[in-house]
Design a protein around this motif. Structure first.
Motif, PDB file in Angstrom:
ATOM      1  N   ILE A   1       4.547   3.306  -4.497  1.00 52.51           N
ATOM      2  CA  ILE A   1       4.301   1.971  -3.937  1.00 52.51           C
ATOM      3  C   ILE A   1       4.037   2.050  -2.433  1.00 52.51           C
ATOM      4  CG2 ILE A   1       5.401  -0.291  -3.491  1.00 52.51           C
ATOM      5  CD1 ILE A   1       4.313   0.180  -6.360  1.00 52.51           C
ATOM      6  N   LYS A   2       4.797   2.900  -1.750  1.00 50.08           N
ATOM      7  CA  LYS A   2       4.574   3.052  -0.294  1.00 50.08           C
ATOM      8  C   LYS A   2       3.149   3.548  -0.033  1.00 50.08           C
ATOM      9  CE  LYS A   2       9.173   3.550   1.698  1.00 50.08           C
ATOM     10  NZ  LYS A   2       9.029   2.393   2.612  1.00 50.08           N
ATOM     11  N   ASP A   3       2.690   4.493  -0.854  1.00 47.34           N
ATOM     12  CA  ASP A   3       1.323   4.996  -0.695  1.00 47.34           C
ATOM     13  C   ASP A   3       0.283   3.905  -0.959  1.00 47.34           C
ATOM     14  OD1 ASP A   3       1.657   7.666   0.100  1.00 47.34           O
ATOM     15  OD2 ASP A   3       2.143   8.286  -1.933  1.00 47.34           O
ATOM     16  N   TRP A   4       0.564   3.102  -1.979  1.00 43.64           N
ATOM     17  CA  TRP A   4      -0.383   2.037  -2.343  1.00 43.64           C
ATOM     18  C   TRP A   4      -0.487   1.021  -1.200  1.00 43.64           C
ATOM     19  CZ3 TRP A   4       0.089  -1.469  -7.358  1.00 43.64           C
ATOM     20  CH2 TRP A   4      -1.190  -1.923  -7.696  1.00 43.64           C
ATOM     21  N   GLU A   5       0.689   0.670  -0.623  1.00 45.01           N
ATOM     22  CA  GLU A   5       0.696  -0.286   0.491  1.00 45.01           C
ATOM     23  C   GLU A   5      -0.065   0.285   1.692  1.00 45.01           C
ATOM     24  OE1 GLU A   5       4.895  -0.873   0.794  1.00 45.01           O
ATOM     25  OE2 GLU A   5       4.900  -2.509  -0.692  1.00 45.01           O
ATOM     26  N   LEU A   6       0.118   1.582   1.913  1.00 47.83           N
ATOM     27  CA  LEU A   6      -0.576   2.248   3.022  1.00 47.83           C
ATOM     28  C   LEU A   6      -2.098   2.190   2.808  1.00 47.83           C
ATOM     29  CD1 LEU A   6       0.017   4.113   5.564  1.00 47.83           C
ATOM     30  CD2 LEU A   6      -0.348   6.027   4.004  1.00 47.83           C
ATOM     31  N   ALA A   7      -2.514   2.490   1.592  1.00 48.90           N
ATOM     32  CA  ALA A   7      -3.955   2.494   1.273  1.00 48.90           C
ATOM     33  C   ALA A   7      -4.541   1.095   1.391  1.00 48.90           C
ATOM     34  CB  ALA A   7      -4.165   3.043  -0.130  1.00 48.90           C
ATOM     35  N   ARG A   8      -3.725   0.097   1.078  1.00 46.46           N
ATOM     36  CA  ARG A   8      -4.205  -1.286   1.228  1.00 46.46           C
ATOM     37  C   ARG A   8      -4.413  -1.596   2.714  1.00 46.46           C
ATOM     38  NH1 ARG A   8      -1.319  -7.028   0.037  1.00 46.46           N
ATOM     39  NH2 ARG A   8       0.466  -6.048   0.985  1.00 46.46           N
ATOM     40  N   LYS A   9      -3.434  -1.173   3.535  1.00 49.64           N
ATOM     41  CA  LYS A   9      -3.523  -1.490   4.969  1.00 49.64           C
ATOM     42  C   LYS A   9      -4.641  -0.708   5.661  1.00 49.64           C
ATOM     43  CE  LYS A   9       1.344  -2.547   5.576  1.00 49.64           C
ATOM     44  NZ  LYS A   9       2.562  -1.775   5.682  1.00 49.64           N
ATOM     45  N   LEU A  10      -4.737   0.598   5.345  1.00 47.16           N
ATOM     46  CA  LEU A  10      -5.711   1.437   6.064  1.00 47.16           C
ATOM     47  C   LEU A  10      -7.104   1.393   5.482  1.00 47.16           C
ATOM     48  CD1 LEU A  10      -3.691   4.707   6.865  1.00 47.16           C
ATOM     49  CD2 LEU A  10      -3.920   2.642   8.209  1.00 47.16           C
ATOM     50  N   ARG A  11      -7.198   1.157   4.173  1.00 48.76           N
ATOM     51  CA  ARG A  11      -8.511   1.267   3.520  1.00 48.76           C
ATOM     52  C   ARG A  11      -8.941   0.014   2.776  1.00 48.76           C
ATOM     53  NH1 ARG A  11      -9.419   7.074   1.914  1.00 48.76           N
ATOM     54  NH2 ARG A  11     -10.384   6.080   0.126  1.00 48.76           N
ATOM     55  N   ASN A  12      -8.087  -1.017   2.839  1.00 48.48           N
ATOM     56  CA  ASN A  12      -8.349  -2.252   2.102  1.00 48.48           C
ATOM     57  C   ASN A  12      -8.502  -1.978   0.598  1.00 48.48           C
ATOM     58  OD1 ASN A  12      -8.566  -5.020   2.074  1.00 48.48           O
ATOM     59  ND2 ASN A  12     -10.812  -4.973   2.131  1.00 48.48           N
ATOM     60  N   ASP A  13      -7.753  -1.003   0.099  1.00 52.71           N
ATOM     61  CA  ASP A  13      -7.809  -0.668  -1.339  1.00 52.71           C
ATOM     62  C   ASP A  13      -7.342  -1.860  -2.169  1.00 52.71           C
ATOM     63  OD1 ASP A  13      -8.697   1.870  -0.896  1.00 52.71           O
ATOM     64  OD2 ASP A  13      -6.995   2.886  -1.852  1.00 52.71           O
ATOM     65  N   GLU A  14      -7.890  -1.964  -3.384  1.00 51.19           N
ATOM     66  CA  GLU A  14      -7.477  -3.026  -4.296  1.00 51.19           C
ATOM     67  C   GLU A  14      -5.981  -2.888  -4.567  1.00 51.19           C
ATOM     68  OE1 GLU A  14     -10.022  -3.199  -7.712  1.00 51.19           O
ATOM     69  OE2 GLU A  14      -8.722  -4.737  -8.634  1.00 51.19           O
ATOM     70  N   TYR A  15      -5.274  -3.996  -4.543  1.00 55.31           N
ATOM     71  CA  TYR A  15      -3.817  -3.960  -4.642  1.00 55.31           C
ATOM     72  C   TYR A  15      -3.358  -5.125  -5.504  1.00 55.31           C
ATOM     73  CZ  TYR A  15       1.024  -4.050  -2.794  1.00 55.31           C
ATOM     74  OH  TYR A  15       2.390  -4.027  -2.650  1.00 55.31           O
ATOM     75  N   SER A  16      -2.385  -4.883  -6.373  1.00 52.46           N
ATOM     76  CA  SER A  16      -1.828  -5.973  -7.161  1.00 52.46           C
ATOM     77  C   SER A  16      -0.367  -6.142  -6.781  1.00 52.46           C
ATOM     78  CB  SER A  16      -1.953  -5.662  -8.658  1.00 52.46           C
ATOM     79  OG  SER A  16      -0.992  -6.403  -9.391  1.00 52.46           O
ATOM     80  N   SER A  17      -0.048  -7.268  -6.159  1.00 54.67           N
ATOM     81  CA  SER A  17       1.340  -7.459  -5.716  1.00 54.67           C
ATOM     82  C   SER A  17       2.276  -7.582  -6.919  1.00 54.67           C
ATOM     83  CB  SER A  17       1.457  -8.657  -4.788  1.00 54.67           C
ATOM     84  OG  SER A  17       0.826  -9.757  -5.359  1.00 54.67           O
ATOM     85  N   TYR A  18       1.789  -8.133  -8.044  1.00 55.67           N
ATOM     86  CA  TYR A  18       2.633  -8.240  -9.247  1.00 55.67           C
ATOM     87  C   TYR A  18       2.959  -6.853  -9.790  1.00 55.67           C
ATOM     88  CZ  TYR A  18       2.522 -13.258  -9.805  1.00 55.67           C
ATOM     89  OH  TYR A  18       2.719 -14.606  -9.622  1.00 55.67           O
ATOM     90  N   ALA A  19       1.919  -6.016  -9.914  1.00 49.28           N
ATOM     91  CA  ALA A  19       2.130  -4.664 -10.448  1.00 49.28           C
ATOM     92  C   ALA A  19       3.056  -3.874  -9.523  1.00 49.28           C
ATOM     93  CB  ALA A  19       0.794  -3.948 -10.602  1.00 49.28           C
ATOM     94  N   ALA A  20       2.853  -4.023  -8.206  1.00 47.64           N
ATOM     95  CA  ALA A  20       3.689  -3.295  -7.245  1.00 47.64           C
ATOM     96  C   ALA A  20       5.130  -3.777  -7.330  1.00 47.64           C
ATOM     97  CB  ALA A  20       3.147  -3.481  -5.837  1.00 47.64           C
TER      98      ALA A  20
END
Ligand SMILES: NC(=O)C1=CN([C@@H]2O[C@H](COP(=O)(O)OP(=O)(O)OC[C@H]3O[C@@H](n4cnc5c(N)ncnc54)[C@H](O)[C@@H]3O)[C@@H](O)[C@H]2O)C=CC1
Ligand SMILES: O=C(CO)COP(=O)(O)O
Ligand SMILES: [Zn+2]
Length: 352
Positions: A181-200
């Motif tokens: 999850i920490k990696d996913w949040e990082l990728a969202r912040k740095l790369r605007n990667d697709e992110y699902s707050s429910y899944a996270a």
């Protein structure tokens, strides 16, 4: 634009968890409207534990089962199941075994286009309910999109009888969600990667619940199998919601996948992910000591010695892990770790 947005999610429909629920396999299949011929894909060991039992139960309920033994999670084994399935004109496939058997059965059913039922014999991985499958493809082995099971039969009697090490590995696979999850949040912040707050949120909550209940996870207790398998199903559902393994797989999984490639005798998937998670939590600046403590209390490995992997292999895997699925951005960045940094990381977290 919101008006152009669309998303499709496939989730398991019927889930049966409990003591000797394998005897209710016929009932679950009937509830899903399934009839006729079925392949029971199982392993040489797990056939004795549950594969044969499942086939016998189905036969008693009017189904026509054919057993196929799976040796490893490879494309050639998938092709073999597909070939037999097409020849027999099967109506659905059941996978009875560990993660590898379930993944082969999952992909084969998706290729033939038949429903799939997941019957885990060990609470060792969160692919039990996911719409992903990890099949060795030459050098690569990360999960690819497949279809989630239509039904899940999680027999706590069987899961509790499985070697304890497998249950500990399943717990570690869940605990590794913290760093995924920490990696996913990082990728969202740095790369605007697709992110699902429910899944996270679901993935994180699953790890938190398991950590909070760790005192009840004890060898020989059927209740432990309940707690762990529920977490594994929940984590698999998080992956289905996300439509990717992102909620449950970050840099710690890249490290584990690299070990699978380079270690002469890799440890269990979940065990490697747990140790990877300690080190990735350190890189994130998080409470890696607490994560390590949780893993230790559960009884999962926390260092190279307990994984039975040489320190130099750990360092090599750390320096090469970023090469696994490079499009998935993590704390390892695009360049990965230098050898010196990898050594320092493994030493400071006392992995080596
Ligand atoms: N599709 C997905 O979303 C995910 C897939 N995976 C994949 O799953 C695999 C890991 O699964 P594992 O179950 O750890 O490995 P595995 O399938 O190799 O099983 C480990 C061993 O445990 C044995 N075993 C299973 N149940 C047993 C029982 N009740 N009694 C005695 N022996 C038993 C198996 O025969 C095997 O020798 C990896 O390939 C990993 O990549 C892992 C997580 C998620
Ligand atoms: O193991 C998984 C989640 O626990 C699946 O992850 P991968 O997509 O990295 O194979
Ligand atoms: Zn995993």
């Amino acid at each position: 634009m919101l008006s152009e947005k669309s998303k499709s999610m496939k989730l398991p429909r019927n889930v049966l968890i409990g003591h000797k629920v394998i005897e209710r396999s016929g009932e679950l299949c009937q509830g899903l409207g399934l009839k006729g011929r079925v392949i029971v894909a199982t392993g040489p060991k797990t056939r004795k534990v549950a594969g044969q039992w499942t086939a016998d139960t189905l036969e008693e309920n009017g189904y026509e089962p054919s057993i196929i033994e799976i040796q490893k999670a490879s494309h050639s084994e998938v092709d073999e199941v597909v070939k037999i399935g097409k020849n027999l004109e099967v109506d659905f496939i059941i996978g009875v075994g560990g993660g590898k058997v379930i993944d082969v059965a999952k992909v084969a059913s998706s290729k033939i286009g038949t429903p799939f039922i997941s019957v885990p014999t060990a609470a060792s991985h969160d692919g039990i309910a996911s719409g992903r499958a990890s099949i060795i493809d030459g050098e690569d082995k990360v999960s690819v999109e497949s279809t989630p099971p239509n039904g899940i039969i999680a027999d706590t009697y069987i899961l509790a009888e499985a070697p304890w090490k497998l249950t500990c590995a399943g717990c570690a696979d869940i605990i590794s969600n913290y760093t995924a999850i920490k990696d996913w949040e990082l990728a969202r912040k740095l790369r605007n990667d697709e992110y699902s707050s429910y899944a996270a949120a679901l993935s994180k909550m699953t790890a938190e619940e398991l950590a909070a209940n760790r005192d009840s996870i004890k060898k020989g207790l059927e209740e432990s199998a309940w707690i762990v398998v529920k977490s594994l199903i929940s984590s698999g559902v998080a992956m289905s919601i996300a439509g990717s393994s992102r909620p449950a797989s970050g840099a710690e999984h890249k490290f584990s996948h690299m070990l699978d490639r380079i270690a002469p005798n890799p440890a269990l998937h979940g065990e490697q992910c747990g140790v990877g998670s300690i080190m990735m939590m350190y890189l994130h600046g998080g409470d890696w000591k607490d994560l390590k403590y949780i893993l230790k209390e559960i009884g999962a490995p926390v260092n190279a010695k307990e994984l039975n992997i040489k320190p130099e292999t750990i360092i090599k895997a750390l320096t090469k892990a970023h090469k696994i699925r490079p499009e998935r951005y993590t704390i390892l960045g695009n360049e990965g770790l230098t050898e010196e940094a990898a050594k320092k990381l493994a030493e400071e977290t006392e992995v080596i």
